[in-house]
Design a protein around this motif. Structure first.
Motif, short mmCIF file in Angstrom:
data_model
loop_
_atom_site.label_atom_id
_atom_site.label_comp_id
_atom_site.label_asym_id
_atom_site.label_seq_id
_atom_site.Cartn_x
_atom_site.Cartn_y
_atom_site.Cartn_z
N TYR A 218 -0.33 -9.68 3.24
CA TYR A 218 0.30 -8.52 2.62
C TYR A 218 0.41 -8.78 1.12
N LYS B 222 1.50 -7.24 -2.89
CA LYS B 222 2.22 -6.29 -3.73
C LYS B 222 3.24 -5.45 -2.96
N ILE B 223 4.02 -6.17 -2.13
CA ILE B 223 5.11 -5.48 -1.42
C ILE B 223 6.21 -5.15 -2.43
N ASP B 224 6.61 -3.91 -2.47
CA ASP B 224 7.65 -3.46 -3.40
C ASP B 224 8.93 -4.27 -3.18
N PRO B 225 9.49 -4.89 -4.22
CA PRO B 225 10.72 -5.68 -4.06
C PRO B 225 11.87 -4.91 -3.41
N SER B 226 11.93 -3.62 -3.63
CA SER B 226 13.01 -2.82 -3.03
C SER B 226 12.85 -2.70 -1.51
N LEU B 227 11.63 -3.00 -1.02
CA LEU B 227 11.36 -2.90 0.42
C LEU B 227 11.37 -4.27 1.11
N SER B 228 11.50 -5.34 0.33
CA SER B 228 11.28 -6.68 0.87
C SER B 228 12.23 -7.02 2.02
N GLY C 172 5.94 -10.72 -3.85
CA GLY C 172 5.40 -9.57 -3.13
C GLY C 172 4.20 -9.92 -2.27
N ILE D 50 5.08 0.23 4.27
CA ILE D 50 4.31 -0.27 3.11
C ILE D 50 3.06 0.58 2.88
N ASN E 51 2.36 2.67 0.68
CA ASN E 51 1.94 2.78 -0.72
C ASN E 51 1.51 1.43 -1.30
N CYS E 52 1.52 0.40 -0.47
CA CYS E 52 1.06 -0.93 -0.89
C CYS E 52 -0.39 -1.12 -0.43
#
Length: 547
Positions: free
Chosen positions: A453, A455-461, A493, A529, A531-532
């Motif tokens: 995986y 570039k996982i958005d930090p807000s979604l981690s 990410g 995810i 949008n990742c």
């Protein structure tokens, strides 16, 4: 009312009575054959115990009959579940019934000609106990596979009722035959019961829903099947609910049946007939509860409500029997206890069947049988010891409070946790990796699957990690040998999910057995995810050192 309306009403009443599985001729005949084998086994227990009293005056040998009967359950229940999941259950039942017929017939001959000794009787009793254990595990999923899924709870209740009916009929008939003829007659009747089983099982289809799913892969390796069973117990929420709730119930409820003989004889002054009436009342209550009451309660009450209500009822019964002196009232109370007992027992059976994928179902039932018998054995020792010190009334009072207290366990081990689980296989969920480049000689090598995986958005981690770990728990409960999620410390990410299967063949089997539980969780992660960048999936196969 015309004739057709009367027929429809009869059919509706038949379904509501809990006997709807008997509409299947194959289910009906196999259930009856299994019932006769259970009755034969209960008759054998009486004959063996009575024969031992004439062979030896040592109380130890008499008590060892019970040990020789119960010990095989602890030794062979789990292996029986594994064999029933790996190999054709029809074949297992045929071989085991033939084995039981031979062993019981041989013991009958030896007893008839006077060659049975205490040691010989114990050996044969252990051998028959082992065979009966090998029958109990595959027979339940075999019977369940003969009815529609909508009738599964009723079918499982009837399976549980079969054992209760046998415990009521078997000792009575066995005692009469021993008194009229001799123990050897009971042994021959027991062997005859398995002839019927052989005939009926032989009529079952060789490949159908009653057996395991057929596929092109070789059967599971027995050693690896044991590992899968252990992983399921360790990582499955459903397994923990079943083991904890069933274990606590049988541990506390065992006081009723284990102390009943002493209560009847020494507290109430009853003879064997009075004791038989108490046991018969308990059994009749179980039969009435399973056939007439439980089917009407199921549509109106949740599983947890059924368990809680039945535990409360059985707790009251446990307390009351210690203080009631009138035999008629006591029989009525015991009947209510039987109804509550069968409700809980069949509900746990249903949880056991529905709480695991079909390919591991027999192993889960084997665990359930082991927990029930283990709790009964341990509980009987505990309550017997307590009664020896404090007396029957105090012991039954404490047992009733302990049984009622088991309701607290639903806060952490509630059956409602299973409502969102769906073990339906979705074999097309995972795309199969190409096998053209894999040498067949390497199919027994380990398989490594990585999912990367980026570039996982930090807000979604946090949510992402929670969901992926839940996915990992599901995968491990469904047989994955190793699972872990790793994060790149220099790029938070960037994650890599590691999955390892014991062999490449096992990984191919996982593609066929993957359930909707896994599919739902993976779809949830993908939606989170979306949008990742799309995760990258890679497959690797273990390489053995060159010889």
């Amino acid at each position: 009312m015309n004739e057709n309306e009367r027929i429809d009403d009869k059919q509706e009443n038949f379904s509501k009575s809990g006997l709807s599985p008997f509409k299947s001729a194959m289910y009906r005949t196999l259930w009856i054959a299994a019932l006769f084998s259970y009755v034969g086994a209960a008759m054998y227990d009486v004959g063996a115990s009575w024969l031992m009293t004439s062979l030896s005056s040592n109380p130890l040998f008499v008590s060892l009959i019970t040990t020789a009967t119960a010990l095989p359950i602890f030794l062979f229940a789990l292996p029986s579940g594994i064999l029933s999941d790996i190999f054709d259950r029809r074949s297992i039942l045929l071989v085991t019934c033939a084995y039981m017929f031979i062993i019981s017939t041989l013991l009958g001959i030896l007893t008839l000609i006077g060659l049975t000794t205490p040691t010989v009787l114990l050996i044969f009793t252990f051998a028959l106990g082992a065979g009966l254990t090998m029958i109990k595990t595959p027979i339940i999923p075999t019977l369940s596979g003969l009815v529609p899924r909508s009738e599964l709870p009723a079918a499982l209740t009837l399976s549980a009722l079969g054992g209760n009916i046998a415990r009521v009929i078997g000792p009575t008939v066995g005692g009469l035959i021993v008194a009229a003829i001799a123990p050897w007659a009971v042994f021959f009747i027991n062997s005859a019961a398995f002839i019927g089983m052989i005939i009926i099982v032989n009529r079952l289809p060789r490949k159908s829903d009653i057996s395991q799913n057929q596929n092109s892969l070789p059967p599971e390796n027995i050693v690896r099947a044991i590992r899968v069973q252990i992983r399921y117990i360790r990582h499955s929420q459903a397994a923990r609910v079943l083991i904890v709730r069933a274990g606590l119930f049988t541990l506390c409820s065992s006081a009723v049946l284990s102390l009943l003989p002493f209560l009847a004889r020494h507290e109430l002054g009853l003879d064997s007939t009075g004791f038989g009436l108490l046991l018969g009342s308990f059994g009749m209550g179980a039969i009435a509860g399973g056939i007439a009451i439980l089917p009407r309660l199921r549509p109106k009450a949740s599983v947890e409500s059924l368990i809680t209500g039945s535990v409360v009822l059985l707790s009251i019964v446990t307390f009351a029997i210690g203080y009631i002196q009138d035999l008629l009232i006591l029989c009525i109370v015991m009947a209510f206890g039987g109804a509550g007992y069968i409700t809980i027992l069949s509900t746990f059976y249903t949880i056991g069947i529905k709480s695991a994928p079909k390919w591991i179902g027999a192993r889960v039932l084997a665990i359930y049988l082991l927990v029930l018998n283990g709790g009964l054995a341990i509980g009987s020792v505990i309550w017997g010891t307590v009664a020896n010190v404090f007396g029957i009334q105090i012991t039954l009072s404490v047992a009733s409070l302990a049984l009622a207290a088991t309701i607290i366990a639903k806060k952490r081990y509630s059956s409602t946790l299973l409502n969102d689980l769906d073990f339906t296989p979705v074999s097309d969920h995972w795309s199969l990796p190409p096998q053209s480049s894999i040498d067949p000689s390497q199919y027994e090598n380990q398989a490594l699957i990585t999912i990367e995986y980026n570039k996982i958005d930090p807000s979604l981690s946090d949510e992402f990690e929670h969901n992926v770990h839940e996915l990992g728990r599901l995968l491990k409960s469904e047989g994955m040998a190793y699972w872990e999620l790793f994060q790149d410390p220099t790029d938070t990410g960037h994650y890599i999910e590691i999955r390892i299967a014991d062999t490449w063949t096992d990984h191919m089997r996982q593609h066929e057995y993957v359930t909707k539980n896994v599919q739902v969780m993976e779809d949830r992660i993908r939606a989170l995810i979306k949008n990742c960048p799309t995760p990258t999936i890679s497959h690797y196969i273990g390489k053995s050192p060159l010889k």
